[in-house]
Design a protein around this motif. Structure first.
Motif, PDB file in Angstrom:
ATOM      1  N   GLY A 100       0.810  -1.223   0.000  1.00  0.00           N
ATOM      2  CA  GLY A 100       0.000   0.000   0.000  1.00  0.00           C
ATOM      3  C   GLY A 100       0.837   1.264   0.000  1.00  0.00           C
ATOM      4  O   GLY A 100       0.326   2.362   0.220  1.00  0.00           O
ATOM      5  N   ARG A 101       2.148   1.131  -0.256  1.00  0.00           N
ATOM      6  CA  ARG A 101       3.030   2.309  -0.226  1.00  0.00           C
ATOM      7  C   ARG A 101       3.110   2.887  -1.646  1.00  0.00           C
ATOM      8  O   ARG A 101       4.119   2.748  -2.327  1.00  0.00           O
ATOM      9  CB  ARG A 101       4.407   1.928   0.305  1.00  0.00           C
ATOM     10  CG  ARG A 101       4.328   1.326   1.699  1.00  0.00           C
ATOM     11  CD  ARG A 101       5.674   0.967   2.270  1.00  0.00           C
ATOM     12  NE  ARG A 101       6.419   2.164   2.595  1.00  0.00           N
ATOM     13  CZ  ARG A 101       7.579   2.501   2.040  1.00  0.00           C
ATOM     14  NH1 ARG A 101       8.104   1.738   1.114  1.00  0.00           N
ATOM     15  NH2 ARG A 101       8.195   3.595   2.397  1.00  0.00           N
ATOM     16  N   VAL A 102       2.013   3.542  -2.062  1.00  0.00           N
ATOM     17  CA  VAL A 102       1.938   4.024  -3.443  1.00  0.00           C
ATOM     18  C   VAL A 102       2.470   5.449  -3.610  1.00  0.00           C
ATOM     19  O   VAL A 102       2.639   5.918  -4.730  1.00  0.00           O
ATOM     20  CB  VAL A 102       0.483   3.972  -3.976  1.00  0.00           C
ATOM     21  CG1 VAL A 102       0.034   2.547  -4.169  1.00  0.00           C
ATOM     22  CG2 VAL A 102      -0.459   4.710  -3.043  1.00  0.00           C
ATOM     23  N   SER A 103       2.714   6.138  -2.478  1.00  0.00           N
ATOM     24  CA  SER A 103       3.072   7.554  -2.598  1.00  0.00           C
ATOM     25  C   SER A 103       4.569   7.789  -2.765  1.00  0.00           C
ATOM     26  O   SER A 103       5.012   8.926  -2.819  1.00  0.00           O
ATOM     27  CB  SER A 103       2.553   8.328  -1.388  1.00  0.00           C
ATOM     28  OG  SER A 103       3.153   7.800  -0.237  1.00  0.00           O
ATOM     29  N   ILE A 104       5.377   6.721  -2.840  1.00  0.00           N
ATOM     30  CA  ILE A 104       6.825   6.947  -3.010  1.00  0.00           C
ATOM     31  C   ILE A 104       7.161   7.179  -4.476  1.00  0.00           C
ATOM     32  O   ILE A 104       6.478   6.679  -5.367  1.00  0.00           O
ATOM     33  CB  ILE A 104       7.671   5.791  -2.403  1.00  0.00           C
ATOM     34  CG1 ILE A 104       7.326   4.444  -3.024  1.00  0.00           C
ATOM     35  CG2 ILE A 104       7.520   5.725  -0.910  1.00  0.00           C
ATOM     36  CD1 ILE A 104       8.229   3.316  -2.542  1.00  0.00           C
ATOM     37  N   ASP A 105       8.207   7.964  -4.689  1.00  0.00           N
ATOM     38  CA  ASP A 105       8.653   8.276  -6.048  1.00  0.00           C
ATOM     39  C   ASP A 105       9.199   6.988  -6.676  1.00  0.00           C
ATOM     40  O   ASP A 105       9.918   6.234  -6.024  1.00  0.00           O
ATOM     41  CB  ASP A 105       9.759   9.332  -5.961  1.00  0.00           C
ATOM     42  CG  ASP A 105      10.060   9.959  -7.298  1.00  0.00           C
ATOM     43  OD1 ASP A 105       9.938  11.184  -7.387  1.00  0.00           O
ATOM     44  OD2 ASP A 105      10.424   9.232  -8.251  1.00  0.00           O
ATOM     45  N   CYS A 106       8.850   6.749  -7.950  1.00  0.00           N
ATOM     46  CA  CYS A 106       9.287   5.481  -8.560  1.00  0.00           C
ATOM     47  C   CYS A 106      10.789   5.474  -8.821  1.00  0.00           C
ATOM     48  O   CYS A 106      11.392   4.411  -8.935  1.00  0.00           O
ATOM     49  CB  CYS A 106       8.520   5.193  -9.830  1.00  0.00           C
ATOM     50  SG  CYS A 106       9.082   6.084 -11.279  1.00  0.00           S
ATOM     51  N   LYS A 115       4.711   8.473  -9.219  1.00  0.00           N
ATOM     52  CA  LYS A 115       4.495   7.588  -8.074  1.00  0.00           C
ATOM     53  C   LYS A 115       4.274   6.152  -8.552  1.00  0.00           C
ATOM     54  O   LYS A 115       4.055   5.915  -9.734  1.00  0.00           O
ATOM     55  CB  LYS A 115       3.267   8.060  -7.268  1.00  0.00           C
ATOM     56  CG  LYS A 115       3.300   9.525  -6.898  1.00  0.00           C
ATOM     57  CD  LYS A 115       4.315   9.810  -5.832  1.00  0.00           C
ATOM     58  CE  LYS A 115       4.381  11.294  -5.514  1.00  0.00           C
ATOM     59  NZ  LYS A 115       5.681  11.713  -5.041  1.00  0.00           N
ATOM     60  N   LEU A 116       4.311   5.227  -7.601  1.00  0.00           N
ATOM     61  CA  LEU A 116       4.123   3.819  -7.968  1.00  0.00           C
ATOM     62  C   LEU A 116       2.681   3.562  -8.402  1.00  0.00           C
ATOM     63  O   LEU A 116       1.751   4.129  -7.847  1.00  0.00           O
ATOM     64  CB  LEU A 116       4.445   2.920  -6.774  1.00  0.00           C
ATOM     65  CG  LEU A 116       5.861   2.994  -6.213  1.00  0.00           C
ATOM     66  CD1 LEU A 116       6.094   1.854  -5.238  1.00  0.00           C
ATOM     67  CD2 LEU A 116       6.907   2.944  -7.321  1.00  0.00           C
ATOM     68  N   SER A 117       2.512   2.726  -9.413  1.00  0.00           N
ATOM     69  CA  SER A 117       1.178   2.356  -9.880  1.00  0.00           C
ATOM     70  C   SER A 117       1.260   1.040 -10.634  1.00  0.00           C
ATOM     71  O   SER A 117       2.351   0.609 -11.013  1.00  0.00           O
ATOM     72  CB  SER A 117       0.616   3.442 -10.808  1.00  0.00           C
ATOM     73  OG  SER A 117       1.404   3.487 -11.989  1.00  0.00           O
ATOM     74  N   PHE A 172      -1.491  11.987 -15.140  1.00  0.00           N
ATOM     75  CA  PHE A 172      -2.706  11.383 -14.589  1.00  0.00           C
ATOM     76  C   PHE A 172      -2.661  11.423 -13.061  1.00  0.00           C
ATOM     77  O   PHE A 172      -3.626  11.814 -12.418  1.00  0.00           O
ATOM     78  CB  PHE A 172      -2.839   9.942 -15.092  1.00  0.00           C
ATOM     79  CG  PHE A 172      -4.026   9.220 -14.527  1.00  0.00           C
ATOM     80  CD1 PHE A 172      -5.298   9.475 -15.008  1.00  0.00           C
ATOM     81  CD2 PHE A 172      -3.882   8.312 -13.483  1.00  0.00           C
ATOM     82  CE1 PHE A 172      -6.403   8.840 -14.472  1.00  0.00           C
ATOM     83  CE2 PHE A 172      -4.969   7.673 -12.941  1.00  0.00           C
ATOM     84  CZ  PHE A 172      -6.244   7.930 -13.441  1.00  0.00           C
ATOM     85  N   GLN A 173      -1.495  11.062 -12.492  1.00  0.00           N
ATOM     86  CA  GLN A 173      -1.359  11.069 -11.026  1.00  0.00           C
ATOM     87  C   GLN A 173      -1.496  12.478 -10.476  1.00  0.00           C
ATOM     88  O   GLN A 173      -2.133  12.694  -9.454  1.00  0.00           O
ATOM     89  CB  GLN A 173      -0.008  10.477 -10.621  1.00  0.00           C
ATOM     90  CG  GLN A 173       0.046   8.976 -10.822  1.00  0.00           C
ATOM     91  CD  GLN A 173       1.461   8.428 -10.715  1.00  0.00           C
ATOM     92  OE1 GLN A 173       2.430   9.164 -10.734  1.00  0.00           O
ATOM     93  NE2 GLN A 173       1.574   7.122 -10.635  1.00  0.00           N
ATOM     94  N   ALA A 174      -0.904  13.460 -11.192  1.00  0.00           N
ATOM     95  CA  ALA A 174      -0.981  14.859 -10.730  1.00  0.00           C
ATOM     96  C   ALA A 174      -2.421  15.353 -10.782  1.00  0.00           C
ATOM     97  O   ALA A 174      -2.890  16.011  -9.852  1.00  0.00           O
ATOM     98  CB  ALA A 174      -0.086  15.737 -11.589  1.00  0.00           C
ATOM     99  N   PHE A 175      -3.131  15.011 -11.856  1.00  0.00           N
ATOM    100  CA  PHE A 175      -4.535  15.445 -11.972  1.00  0.00           C
ATOM    101  C   PHE A 175      -5.385  14.816 -10.892  1.00  0.00           C
ATOM    102  O   PHE A 175      -6.239  15.441 -10.304  1.00  0.00           O
ATOM    103  CB  PHE A 175      -5.108  15.083 -13.346  1.00  0.00           C
ATOM    104  CG  PHE A 175      -4.682  16.047 -14.407  1.00  0.00           C
ATOM    105  CD1 PHE A 175      -4.837  17.409 -14.232  1.00  0.00           C
ATOM    106  CD2 PHE A 175      -4.122  15.603 -15.583  1.00  0.00           C
ATOM    107  CE1 PHE A 175      -4.416  18.306 -15.200  1.00  0.00           C
ATOM    108  CE2 PHE A 175      -3.715  16.481 -16.554  1.00  0.00           C
ATOM    109  CZ  PHE A 175      -3.853  17.831 -16.361  1.00  0.00           C
ATOM    110  N   TYR A 176      -5.098  13.538 -10.626  1.00  0.00           N
ATOM    111  CA  TYR A 176      -5.856  12.823  -9.611  1.00  0.00           C
ATOM    112  C   TYR A 176      -5.629  13.489  -8.253  1.00  0.00           C
ATOM    113  O   TYR A 176      -6.557  13.698  -7.489  1.00  0.00           O
ATOM    114  CB  TYR A 176      -5.428  11.359  -9.573  1.00  0.00           C
ATOM    115  CG  TYR A 176      -6.210  10.539  -8.598  1.00  0.00           C
ATOM    116  CD1 TYR A 176      -7.534  10.190  -8.868  1.00  0.00           C
ATOM    117  CD2 TYR A 176      -5.650  10.148  -7.387  1.00  0.00           C
ATOM    118  CE1 TYR A 176      -8.257   9.457  -7.961  1.00  0.00           C
ATOM    119  CE2 TYR A 176      -6.377   9.405  -6.475  1.00  0.00           C
ATOM    120  CZ  TYR A 176      -7.679   9.063  -6.761  1.00  0.00           C
ATOM    121  OH  TYR A 176      -8.404   8.351  -5.846  1.00  0.00           O
TER     122      TYR A 176
END
Lengths: 184, 197
Positions: A100-106, A115-117, A172-176
């Motif tokens: 669930g650690r999706v907010s780290i820079d890839c 971010k991770l996706s 997409f991540q920034a817009f979200y």
């Protein structure tokens, strides 16, 4: 249609495109060693002291893979090294997605802001398919003019497409993030 | 050159041109998105406001002794909130070290975080942060409503908050000190005032 020629062309296109992708990623990571080290540590796959060693090793290994892929006599070695690296990156991404650690820079080329996706994992799988193609269909010596044009232009188009896909995922991540911040 | 070769070349040119156009458009959208966020250090709209008195704390320093935060000392205090796991924070540490050297006559840089003492002590040693004061306090972060890192707060000589914001690079840290010198809350504030004029 000569299937052997078209298959060989796919391998050529893939190896040149992936070589450029590796080289650019390594270049960006080496421009900001400190941040890249911090990003590798953030993945929490290895202990912090080992993460820093990894961070120092990964970009040079990407350079080696890129150089080997470009050299016809070493392209299969480059493909295997590239596959090992991509497997490592993809497993690290999937493990962190599962945590669930999706907010780290890839860390896709230094601090990219991406971010991770799951899209990132899929993108890596596409690159791995390219590396498998490079291994299955190694270079076969001199080629005619039309084939050369096809290989060079095909690689250029794939490189641009790869970066466009990366940018679109970041957008997409920034817009979200913006839309989830906005008052409803 | 046969017609087939010619058409092949033309198709490749169009193909690459189209892919590059898509890349350029995607990049432009990315840049536009970055510009939507304000210039300079990003001010989060919560916590004590610029111009208000800073919350006062007397905290133990990691390296021993105590430090007063938010009091009127006649010197500017730059509070830098960080975490050992934040990559951008680490990037900014050498910048803060050099800033504390260059501005040592007027500015005191204080590093602030919270969490396990052992972890932070190791981080302090590893990053060679001495002689910068380092404090661990959850209450301090709560008082300033810190939700994102790295975050900096500039407390003026009179103990009033003179600038604050999320900082990601040298320019943004400097923007906070420049904002203080210019007597504006932030560069965003300056730009808004300039646009009104």
């Amino acid at each position: 249609m000569d299937y052997a020629v078209s298959f060989f062309m796919l391998g050529e296109v893939a190896r040149l495109a992936v070589a450029a992708i590796f080289a650019l990623a390594a270049f960006h990571a080496m421009r900001e060693w400190t941040v890249f080290g911090g990003i590798v540590e953030q993945y929490r796959i290895v202990p912090p002291w080992l993460a820093w060693i990894f961070a120092r090793m990964l970009p040079p290994l990407q350079w080696v893979a890129a150089a080997a892929l470009v050299l016809p006599m070493a392209s299969r070695t480059g493909a295997v090294l590239g596959l090992c690296l991509m497997t490592l990156f993809t497993v690290a991404i999937i493990v962190n997605l599962a945590r669930g650690r999706v907010s780290i820079d890839c860390g896709c080329g230094g601090a990219s802001g991406q971010k991770l996706s799951m899209g990132l994992a899929l993108r890596n799988l596409v690159v791995m398919v390219g590396l498998i193609m490079a291994w299955v269909a190694p270079p076969q010596g001199a080629v005619d003019g039309v084939t050369a044009i096809g290989v060079i232009c095909g690689s250029l188009a794939l490189i641009a497409l790869y970066f466009a896909a990366n940018q679109l995922m970041t957008n997409f991540q920034a817009f979200y993030a913006v839309s989830s911040r906005s008052p409803s | 050159m046969t017609a087939l070769t010619m058409s092949n070349v033309l198709l490749w040119i169009t193909n690459i041109a189209l892919v590059v156009t898509v890349l350029a458009l995607a990049r432009q959208i990315g840049v536009l998105n970055e510009r939507v966020t304000p210039v300079g250090a990003l001010i989060m709209d919560h916590g004590p406001k610029v111009g208000e008195a800073a919350p006062v704390f007397n905290l133990p320093r990691l390296e021993g002794g105590e430090i007063a935060i938010g009091t009127a000392t006649g010197r500017t205090q730059l509070l830098f909130f960080l975490s050992p796991t934040c990559p951008v924070c680490k990037k900014l540490l050498p910048i803060l070290r050099s800033l504390s050297q260059h501005e040592r006559t007027t500015v005191d840089v204080v590093l602030a975080s919270d969490g396990e003492l052992d972890e932070h002590s190791r981080f302090y040693q590893r990053e060679k942060l001495a002689p910068l004061p380092y404090v661990l306090s959850t209450d301090l972060g709560m008082a300033f409503r810190i939700s994102k890192l790295p975050y900096a707060v500039v407390i003026g000589p009179a103990g009033l908050i003179s600038a604050k914001g999320l900082v990601n690079n040298r320019e943004q840290i400097e923007s906070l000190l420049i904002a203080q010198e210019m007597g504006v809350a932030s560069l965003q504030d300056y730009r808004t005032r300039a646009q009104k004029r």
